[in-house]
Motif scaffolding. Structure first.
Motif, PDB file in Angstrom:
ATOM      1  N   VAL A  65      55.799  42.062  49.052  1.00 18.18           N
ATOM      2  CA  VAL A  65      54.527  41.347  49.170  1.00 18.18           C
ATOM      3  C   VAL A  65      53.538  41.992  48.210  1.00 18.18           C
ATOM      4  O   VAL A  65      53.213  43.179  48.337  1.00 18.18           O
ATOM      5  N   MET A  66      53.084  41.205  47.256  1.00 15.92           N
ATOM      6  CA  MET A  66      52.198  41.754  46.238  1.00 15.92           C
ATOM      7  C   MET A  66      50.728  41.591  46.628  1.00 15.92           C
ATOM      8  O   MET A  66      50.348  40.624  47.305  1.00 15.92           O
ATOM      9  N   ALA A  67      49.924  42.545  46.201  1.00 15.15           N
ATOM     10  CA  ALA A  67      48.478  42.372  46.271  1.00 15.15           C
ATOM     11  C   ALA A  67      48.085  41.276  45.272  1.00 15.15           C
ATOM     12  O   ALA A  67      48.901  40.877  44.439  1.00 15.15           O
ATOM     13  N   PRO A  68      46.871  40.767  45.352  1.00 15.28           N
ATOM     14  CA  PRO A  68      46.482  39.705  44.416  1.00 15.28           C
ATOM     15  C   PRO A  68      46.504  40.163  42.962  1.00 15.28           C
ATOM     16  O   PRO A  68      46.425  41.358  42.667  1.00 15.28           O
ATOM     17  N   SER A  69      46.602  39.200  42.091  1.00 14.04           N
ATOM     18  CA  SER A  69      46.273  39.435  40.696  1.00 14.04           C
ATOM     19  C   SER A  69      44.805  39.058  40.522  1.00 14.04           C
ATOM     20  O   SER A  69      44.094  38.828  41.508  1.00 14.04           O
ATOM     21  N   SER A  70      44.360  38.966  39.286  1.00 18.33           N
ATOM     22  CA  SER A  70      42.945  38.664  39.050  1.00 18.33           C
ATOM     23  C   SER A  70      42.779  37.827  37.797  1.00 18.33           C
ATOM     24  O   SER A  70      43.526  37.988  36.827  1.00 18.33           O
ATOM     25  N   LEU A  71      41.785  36.966  37.837  1.00 16.48           N
ATOM     26  CA  LEU A  71      41.265  36.347  36.622  1.00 16.48           C
ATOM     27  C   LEU A  71      39.932  37.017  36.345  1.00 16.48           C
ATOM     28  O   LEU A  71      39.025  36.993  37.189  1.00 16.48           O
ATOM     29  N   LEU A  72      39.827  37.638  35.177  1.00 14.03           N
ATOM     30  CA  LEU A  72      38.647  38.431  34.832  1.00 14.03           C
ATOM     31  C   LEU A  72      37.922  37.817  33.634  1.00 14.03           C
ATOM     32  O   LEU A  72      38.555  37.235  32.747  1.00 14.03           O
ATOM     33  N   PHE A  73      36.625  37.993  33.630  1.00 13.59           N
ATOM     34  CA  PHE A  73      35.823  37.626  32.463  1.00 13.59           C
ATOM     35  C   PHE A  73      34.897  38.795  32.124  1.00 13.59           C
ATOM     36  O   PHE A  73      34.220  39.331  33.002  1.00 13.59           O
ATOM     37  N   TYR A  74      34.893  39.170  30.840  1.00 12.06           N
ATOM     38  CA  TYR A  74      33.974  40.192  30.335  1.00 12.06           C
ATOM     39  C   TYR A  74      32.939  39.456  29.495  1.00 12.06           C
ATOM     40  O   TYR A  74      33.273  38.816  28.487  1.00 12.06           O
ATOM     41  N   LEU A  75      31.674  39.545  29.897  1.00 12.30           N
ATOM     42  CA  LEU A  75      30.615  38.772  29.243  1.00 12.30           C
ATOM     43  C   LEU A  75      29.518  39.685  28.708  1.00 12.30           C
ATOM     44  O   LEU A  75      29.002  40.552  29.418  1.00 12.30           O
ATOM     45  N   GLY A  76      29.169  39.462  27.443  1.00 12.66           N
ATOM     46  CA  GLY A  76      27.983  40.071  26.866  1.00 12.66           C
ATOM     47  C   GLY A  76      26.899  39.015  26.799  1.00 12.66           C
ATOM     48  O   GLY A  76      27.100  37.949  26.195  1.00 12.66           O
ATOM     49  N   ILE A  77      25.748  39.270  27.443  1.00 14.48           N
ATOM     50  CA  ILE A  77      24.694  38.257  27.588  1.00 14.48           C
ATOM     51  C   ILE A  77      23.419  38.778  26.915  1.00 14.48           C
ATOM     52  O   ILE A  77      23.031  39.937  27.136  1.00 14.48           O
ATOM     53  N   ASN A  78      22.790  37.935  26.112  1.00 12.57           N
ATOM     54  CA  ASN A  78      21.673  38.418  25.280  1.00 12.57           C
ATOM     55  C   ASN A  78      20.318  38.416  25.982  1.00 12.57           C
ATOM     56  O   ASN A  78      19.272  38.371  25.338  1.00 12.57           O
ATOM     57  N   LYS A  79      20.341  38.450  27.317  1.00 12.55           N
ATOM     58  CA  LYS A  79      19.102  38.588  28.087  1.00 12.55           C
ATOM     59  C   LYS A  79      19.442  39.222  29.428  1.00 12.55           C
ATOM     60  O   LYS A  79      20.612  39.318  29.802  1.00 12.55           O
ATOM     61  N   ARG A  80      18.413  39.659  30.159  1.00 15.95           N
ATOM     62  CA  ARG A  80      18.644  40.225  31.474  1.00 15.95           C
ATOM     63  C   ARG A  80      18.691  39.105  32.509  1.00 15.95           C
ATOM     64  O   ARG A  80      17.997  38.106  32.384  1.00 15.95           O
ATOM     65  N   ILE A  81      19.532  39.309  33.547  1.00 16.83           N
ATOM     66  CA  ILE A  81      19.752  38.289  34.564  1.00 16.83           C
ATOM     67  C   ILE A  81      19.078  38.726  35.869  1.00 16.83           C
ATOM     68  O   ILE A  81      19.385  39.796  36.401  1.00 16.83           O
ATOM     69  N   ILE A  93      37.930  36.955  39.880  1.00 18.24           N
ATOM     70  CA  ILE A  93      38.409  36.081  40.951  1.00 18.24           C
ATOM     71  C   ILE A  93      39.766  36.606  41.399  1.00 18.24           C
ATOM     72  O   ILE A  93      40.705  36.662  40.588  1.00 18.24           O
ATOM     73  N   PRO A  94      39.925  37.010  42.676  1.00 16.99           N
ATOM     74  CA  PRO A  94      41.263  37.396  43.143  1.00 16.99           C
ATOM     75  C   PRO A  94      42.130  36.142  43.276  1.00 16.99           C
ATOM     76  O   PRO A  94      41.691  35.132  43.831  1.00 16.99           O
ATOM     77  N   VAL A  95      43.332  36.207  42.716  1.00 13.65           N
ATOM     78  CA  VAL A  95      44.232  35.041  42.738  1.00 13.65           C
ATOM     79  C   VAL A  95      45.654  35.498  43.060  1.00 13.65           C
ATOM     80  O   VAL A  95      45.985  36.685  42.939  1.00 13.65           O
ATOM     81  N   ALA A  96      46.489  34.552  43.441  1.00 15.53           N
ATOM     82  CA  ALA A  96      47.886  34.862  43.733  1.00 15.53           C
ATOM     83  C   ALA A  96      48.584  35.389  42.479  1.00 15.53           C
ATOM     84  O   ALA A  96      48.236  34.997  41.364  1.00 15.53           O
ATOM     85  N   PRO A  97      49.559  36.276  42.644  1.00 13.92           N
ATOM     86  CA  PRO A  97      50.320  36.744  41.476  1.00 13.92           C
ATOM     87  C   PRO A  97      51.220  35.641  40.942  1.00 13.92           C
ATOM     88  O   PRO A  97      51.484  34.643  41.609  1.00 13.92           O
ATOM     89  N   ASP A  98      51.655  35.835  39.691  1.00 15.78           N
ATOM     90  CA  ASP A  98      52.683  34.988  39.076  1.00 15.78           C
ATOM     91  C   ASP A  98      52.282  33.537  38.900  1.00 15.78           C
ATOM     92  O   ASP A  98      53.134  32.643  38.973  1.00 15.78           O
ATOM     93  N   LEU A  99      50.996  33.267  38.672  1.00 19.17           N
ATOM     94  CA  LEU A  99      50.565  31.906  38.390  1.00 19.17           C
ATOM     95  C   LEU A  99      50.539  31.673  36.879  1.00 19.17           C
ATOM     96  O   LEU A  99      50.455  32.615  36.088  1.00 19.17           O
ATOM     97  N   GLU A 100      50.618  30.413  36.485  1.00 22.68           N
ATOM     98  CA  GLU A 100      50.499  30.049  35.071  1.00 22.68           C
ATOM     99  C   GLU A 100      49.022  30.081  34.696  1.00 22.68           C
ATOM    100  O   GLU A 100      48.204  29.347  35.267  1.00 22.68           O
ATOM    101  N   ASP A 101      48.663  30.941  33.757  1.00 23.12           N
ATOM    102  CA  ASP A 101      47.241  31.139  33.448  1.00 23.12           C
ATOM    103  C   ASP A 101      46.916  30.614  32.043  1.00 23.12           C
ATOM    104  O   ASP A 101      46.606  31.365  31.132  1.00 23.12           O
ATOM    105  N   SER A 102      46.950  29.324  31.875  1.00 25.80           N
ATOM    106  CA  SER A 102      46.666  28.714  30.573  1.00 25.80           C
ATOM    107  C   SER A 102      45.191  28.876  30.229  1.00 25.80           C
ATOM    108  O   SER A 102      44.348  29.144  31.096  1.00 25.80           O
ATOM    109  N   GLU A 103      44.878  28.675  28.966  1.00 25.93           N
ATOM    110  CA  GLU A 103      43.493  28.769  28.521  1.00 25.93           C
ATOM    111  C   GLU A 103      42.636  27.707  29.208  1.00 25.93           C
ATOM    112  O   GLU A 103      41.474  27.949  29.560  1.00 25.93           O
TER     113      GLU A 103
END
Length: 489
Positions: free
Chosen positions: A300-316, A373-383
């Motif tokens: 039984v695997m722990a989740p995989s992840s979809l990650l995004f690294y963002l550089g933003i030109n202003k403060r949020i 985003i935590p996601v199930a392992p072994d999914l097809e991760d297309s663009e």
């Protein structure tokens, strides 16, 4: 004696430093161009992005690690405690900021459910015992024999640790308010299973998070790696980068040689800190594997992840350093991870804005944001899939913050299953290793010692004690002791 360590993640650096300190000649072979494994770093457009771990919990484990070598964490990086520890965003964008003070946290719970402050104190008292026994005793056991667990004291501890009770049922003995339950169950997500399938022993995570605190090393989480690399090299460890291991050569039941894309390395002992399944499946002959493919299919695997690294030109506005978006149904998302693996219909997600604490990791006036985003392992991760989820969570993030963000993104990088496989040979594209279920605890985890190759050992998140940065650090130290027992010099 010559030791080859495959992989320079936390467990690899830990085992290498410990063995070098004991007098072994140690070389680390690292596949990538920078040390750190999943805790690597990269720079782009003036931003510095930690690629993996972003939560600094269990500071005592790091302190104890460096203390073993007569050093202090402060010799290598500066820690600050976050207050609030993090923010939880619920349905309707209701926001709860969790204070670092236990007393204030108790008051917060009391305002949500009458009588819960006293119950919270009792919960923490029990969790402290579990942390003390679990982290200071259980996780240091190599789990190579049932005899390690047969003392009467340990059996008594097992009962008090609530090993056979689920976390979900345990926490509901103390609280009924759904918001409190969500906050208390949150750390369990890091263990890779639902609260219903996670032993109540892991309330120790609540103690770690709430009592010991949420911290941040200034400059980023990679500062820990830099400190560990510096200490390793001070002890004489050689770290060779861009060494993609292709084969472990076994002769007469002993691993004699490691072959990489760049050369061959002779060894008296080999410690694999790389992905356990990859080492067995790709680097060893079939006759030398501890486990067959059928065994791995049943893990039984722990989740995989979809990650995004963002550089933003202003403060949020509104974002804290750590932000948990629990504004959708957790049970539905958990079902789509564990029960019926699929891309989530309405994902929960995590947003980290470390620039709220540390402005050095982005250009002036800019924000460094990490989304997960935590996601199930072994999914097809297309663009196309990645883009779809980017816009789903960014829409919710913009609505919460009350400003446009996507038009201010000057750097964007996504990372998911195929990247975990390519960069770390991660089994099924996992991000966190094996789930910490009862049937995958201690002796029931993949063994840290080869049963068929007398000088081959394993360390890291797929063996004992389990996933996470502190357990990986401990895993390396435990394996170093086992190596030294077998090949004491």
């Amino acid at each position: 004696m010559k030791v080859i360590v495959i992989g320079s993640g936390f467990s690899g650096l830990s085992v290498a430093t410990s063995l070098a300190d004991k007098g072994y000649e140690v070389t680390i072979l690292e596949k990538n161009s920078v040390a750190g494994g999943r805790a690597r770093v990269f720079q782009a457009e003036g931003f510095t992005f930690d690629m993996g771990p972003s939560w600094y919990w269990m500071p005592d484990v790091f302190d104890n690690y460096f203390a073993k070598f007569n050093k202090k964490t402060s010799d290598y990086y500066d820690l600050v405690r976050l207050d609030p520890s993090y923010s939880v965003i619920l349905e309707g964008n209701e926001t709860i900021n969790l204070p670092a003070s236990i007393d204030k946290l108790g008051d917060l719970f009391e305002s949500m459910e009458a009588g819960s402050k006293a119950k919270f104190q009792e919960f923490l008292r029990q969790a402290e015992y579990k942390y003390d026994v679990g982290i200071n005793q259980f996780v240091w056991k190599p789990s190579t024999s049932i005899t390690e667990f047969l003392s009467l004291k340990l059996l008594y501890d097992v009962v008090r640790l609530d090993v056979f009770q689920s976390f979900a049922s345990h926490i509901r003995k103390f609280f009924k308010d759904e918001k409190i339950l969500k906050m208390m169950e949150f750390p369990i997500l890091f263990l890779g299973a639902t609260p219903e399938n996670t032993p109540a022993m892991y309330s120790l995570m609540n103690y770690a998070e709430m009592k010991l605190g949420t911290w941040y090393p200034m400059g980023g989480m990679f500062k820990i790696v830099e400190g560990m690399v510096k200490l390793a090299e001070e002890k004489g460890v050689k770290i060779l980068l861009n060494q993609n291991v292709q084969k472990i050569e076994v002769i007469d039941g002993s691993a004699k040689k490691v072959i990489t894309n760049q050369g061959e390395f002779m060894a008296d002992v080999i410690v694999a800190s790389a992905d356990y399944h990859h080492v067995e499946d790709k680097l060893l002959g079939e006759e030398y594997r501890n486990y067959d493919e059928e065994y791995w299919k049943k893990r039984v695997m722990a989740p995989s992840s979809l990650l995004f690294y963002l550089g933003i030109n202003k403060r949020i506005p509104k974002l804290l350093h750590h932000n948990l978006f629990f504004d959708e149904d957790f049970k539905v998302h958990a079902h789509e991870i564990y029960t019926a693996p699929q891309w989530p219909s309405k994902p929960l997600f995590y947003a980290s804005a470390p620039t709220k604490t540390d402005e050095s990791i982005a250009p002036e006036g800019c924000e460094n944001v990490f989304l997960l985003i935590p996601v199930a392992p072994d999914l097809e991760d297309s663009e196309e899939t990645r883009e779809k989820y980017y816009h789903i969570i960014m829409e919710r993030l913009e609505k919460y913050c009350g400003v446009s963000i996507r038009d201010a993104v000057v750097f964007k990088r996504s990372y998911a299953h195929s990247d975990f496989k390519a960069d770390y040979n991660a089994f099924r594209g996992n991000a966190y290793g094996l789930a910490n279920t009862l049937m995958q605890t201690a002796l029931l985890k993949p063994s840290l010692k080869s049963k068929k190759v007398k000088n081959l050992f394993y360390t890291g998140q797929l063996t004992v004690p389990g996933p996470g940065v502190p357990p990986s650090l401990i895993s390396g130290l435990v394996v170093a002791e086992e190596v030294n027992k077998a090949f004491s010099i």
